[in-house]
Design an enzyme around this catalytic site. Structure first.
Site, mmCIF file in Angstrom:
data_model
loop_
_atom_site.group_PDB
_atom_site.id
_atom_site.type_symbol
_atom_site.label_atom_id
_atom_site.label_comp_id
_atom_site.label_asym_id
_atom_site.label_seq_id
_atom_site.Cartn_x
_atom_site.Cartn_y
_atom_site.Cartn_z
ATOM 1 N N ASP A 1 -6.045 48.692 -14.682
ATOM 2 C CA ASP A 1 -6.420 47.570 -13.817
ATOM 3 C C ASP A 1 -5.863 46.294 -14.451
ATOM 4 O O ASP A 1 -6.394 45.799 -15.447
ATOM 5 C CB ASP A 1 -7.952 47.518 -13.690
ATOM 6 C CG ASP A 1 -8.437 46.346 -12.819
ATOM 7 O OD1 ASP A 1 -7.642 45.408 -12.590
ATOM 8 O OD2 ASP A 1 -9.610 46.382 -12.397
ATOM 9 N N PHE B 1 -14.796 45.417 -15.581
ATOM 10 C CA PHE B 1 -15.082 44.860 -14.258
ATOM 11 C C PHE B 1 -13.962 45.280 -13.326
ATOM 12 O O PHE B 1 -12.792 45.022 -13.594
ATOM 13 C CB PHE B 1 -15.185 43.331 -14.288
ATOM 14 C CG PHE B 1 -15.483 42.768 -12.922
ATOM 15 C CD1 PHE B 1 -16.757 42.853 -12.394
ATOM 16 C CD2 PHE B 1 -14.482 42.211 -12.148
ATOM 17 C CE1 PHE B 1 -17.036 42.360 -11.120
ATOM 18 C CE2 PHE B 1 -14.750 41.718 -10.866
ATOM 19 C CZ PHE B 1 -16.026 41.796 -10.360
ATOM 20 N N LYS C 1 -5.350 38.891 -8.009
ATOM 21 C CA LYS C 1 -5.507 37.546 -8.587
ATOM 22 C C LYS C 1 -4.229 36.710 -8.587
ATOM 23 O O LYS C 1 -3.904 36.113 -7.578
ATOM 24 C CB LYS C 1 -6.152 37.646 -9.975
ATOM 25 C CG LYS C 1 -7.621 38.068 -9.881
ATOM 26 C CD LYS C 1 -8.469 37.580 -11.041
ATOM 27 C CE LYS C 1 -9.948 37.670 -10.727
ATOM 28 N NZ LYS C 1 -10.585 38.923 -11.114
HETATM 29 C C1 LIG Z 1 -11.289 39.983 -10.390
HETATM 30 C C2 LIG Z 1 -11.092 41.397 -10.791
HETATM 31 C C3 LIG Z 1 -11.268 42.444 -9.872
HETATM 32 C C4 LIG Z 1 -11.745 42.205 -8.455
HETATM 33 O O1 LIG Z 1 -10.850 41.426 -7.732
HETATM 34 P P1 LIG Z 1 -11.367 40.688 -6.383
HETATM 35 O O2 LIG Z 1 -10.121 40.065 -5.812
HETATM 36 O O3 LIG Z 1 -12.403 39.695 -6.810
HETATM 37 O O4 LIG Z 1 -11.934 41.708 -5.495
HETATM 38 C C5 LIG Z 1 -11.030 43.725 -10.310
HETATM 39 N N1 LIG Z 1 -10.624 43.982 -11.569
HETATM 40 C C6 LIG Z 1 -10.432 42.994 -12.473
HETATM 41 C C7 LIG Z 1 -9.962 43.343 -13.842
HETATM 42 C C8 LIG Z 1 -10.679 41.676 -12.119
HETATM 43 O O5 LIG Z 1 -10.535 40.708 -13.031
#
Ligand SMILES: *Cc1c(COP(=O)(O)O)cnc(C)c1O
Length: 390
Positions: free
Chosen positions: A218, A133, A247
């Protein structure tokens, strides 16, 4: 009087489905709803509220900065912005001179910046893991494997190849001299916490090097102390070219960052990318307060110890078939497809959890979660599973 849920339904776009609760107040790891019910927040705004709710250090930093200098355009900089960039470079292990940071307001924007950065290599292919994700904007969505998220919005930016997470051979087969970057989460959060097998990140680094591709990690969910390390990849010793964070970075204040390490930090040049709010002094002051508090209160050690205790406690119940994760990013599998019922039973017992998939529960509580709150949850856990008929 019409409830806030009804007013929400009438006025807010229905992208998330109906909200489960109307929350009115938070303190530490606890939140209260509009009916006065109290909950232990074991989701922390999905790995965001690193310091819990209303932490004095965060409140003080944001308040003082807003009173001093709230926003400047990117024609200018501010002290918190520069300090945070330097601090992130230190935490990622390269220090000033070892990379450069681009600030954003969210995770998906951090990944957009990184995606554009990879295009500056002159190559376009990105190899990504299945069950990943990476966000909901069009670029980040193109890098996200979940079909239900992607399908309604195709065509998405192309030249993205998906490979099974953790499969070194598949990765090696997919990466070529045309590959701009390999993109991986060290722990896949949204999927219910899949942990990369031992050696996977090192293998990805070697494959990227062999073909002159970038390695992009990420760490939006797994970074900023969540796993008991500043970044989940650090124990592997692997040095990526790009790290994206968001986050937990601002502890609830919106901020993200794309960290380019070494030469990757020079790929975006004037005119290539921009943002009005990214690097806002208030957001940067918030992030600095989060980092300082994690350091001053030894939260990395706390997260490591408490996370292990929670995982051990949850695994003791035979209705839990597997518990995964590091620190306070915890995923568990249930014997039955009962995660939605477990979520409801947990809420009735006063605990907020997340059902990542029909069988999977995810926990990402504030890093300041107390041992008492963790013990209360573990004590309640068997009865929660009873009630959910798990
Ligand atoms: C939550 C998340 C995103 C997206 O972040 P947003 O602030 O919701 O746009 C991207 N990569 C990972 C691994 C995430 O957990």
């Amino acid at each position: 009087m019409t409830s806030y849920q009804d007013r929400y339904a009438a006025s807010v776009m229905n992208t998330f489905g109906p909200p489960a609760l109307v929350l009115t107040r938070g303190e530490g790891a606890h939140v209260w709803d509009a009916d006065g019910n109290e909950y232990v927040d074991l989701l922390g705004g999905i790995a965001v509220n690193a310091l819990g709710h209303g932490h004095p250090a965060l409140v003080e930093a944001v308040t003082t900065q807003l009173q001093t200098l709230g926003h400047v355009s990117n024609f200018f900089t501010s002290e918190p912005q520069v300090e945070l960039a330097e601090k992130l470079l230190e935490l990622v292990g390269v220090g000033v001179g070892g990379g450069k940071v681009f600030f954003t307001n969210s995770g998906t924007e951090a990944n957009e910046a990184a995606f554009k950065l990879t295009r500056r290599t002159g190559r376009t292919q990105v190899v990504v893991a299945q069950d990943s994700f990476h966000g909901r904007t069009m670029g980040a969505l193109a890098l996200t494997s979940k079909e239900a998220y992607r399908a309604p919005f195709e065509p998405l930016p192309g030249d993205v190849t998906f490979v099974p997470f953790g499969d070194v051979d598949a990765l090696a087969a997919a990466v070529t001299g045309e590959t701009a970057a390999i993109l991986l989460e060290p722990l896949q959060g949204e999927a219910g916490v899949n942990v990369a097998p031992e050696g996977y990140l090192a293998a990805a680094r070697a494959i990227a090097d062999e073909h002159g591709a970038l390695l992009w990690l990420d760490e939006i969910q797994s970074g900023m102390g969540r796993t008991g390390e500043w970044f989940a990849h650090l124990p592997s010793g692997v040095r990526p070219d790009i790290v994206t964070v968001a986050k937990g970075l601002g502890g609830g204040f919106p901020i993200g960052a794309c960290i380019g390490i070494g030469a990757a930090g020079e790929l975006l040049q004037p005119g290539n990318h921009g943002t009005t709010f990214g690097g806002n002094p208030v957001a940067c002051a918030a992030a600095l307060a989060v980092i300082r508090t994690i350091e001053d209160d030894n939260l990395l050690e706390h997260v490591t110890v408490l996370g292990q205790k929670i995982r051990d406690g949850l695994a003791a119940d035979p209705r839990v078939t597997e518990v995964r994760g590091e620190g306070l990013l915890i995923g568990l599998d249930l014997v039955s497809e009962s995660s939605a019922d477990v979520l409801l039973a947990a809420r009735r017992a006063g605990f907020i959890v997340n059902n990542a998939t029909p069988r999977r529960i995810r926990l990402a509580p504030p890093l300041i979660l107390s041992e008492d709150d963790a013990n209360a949850f573990l004590a309640a856990w068997p009865a929660i599973l009873d009630e959910a008929k798990a």
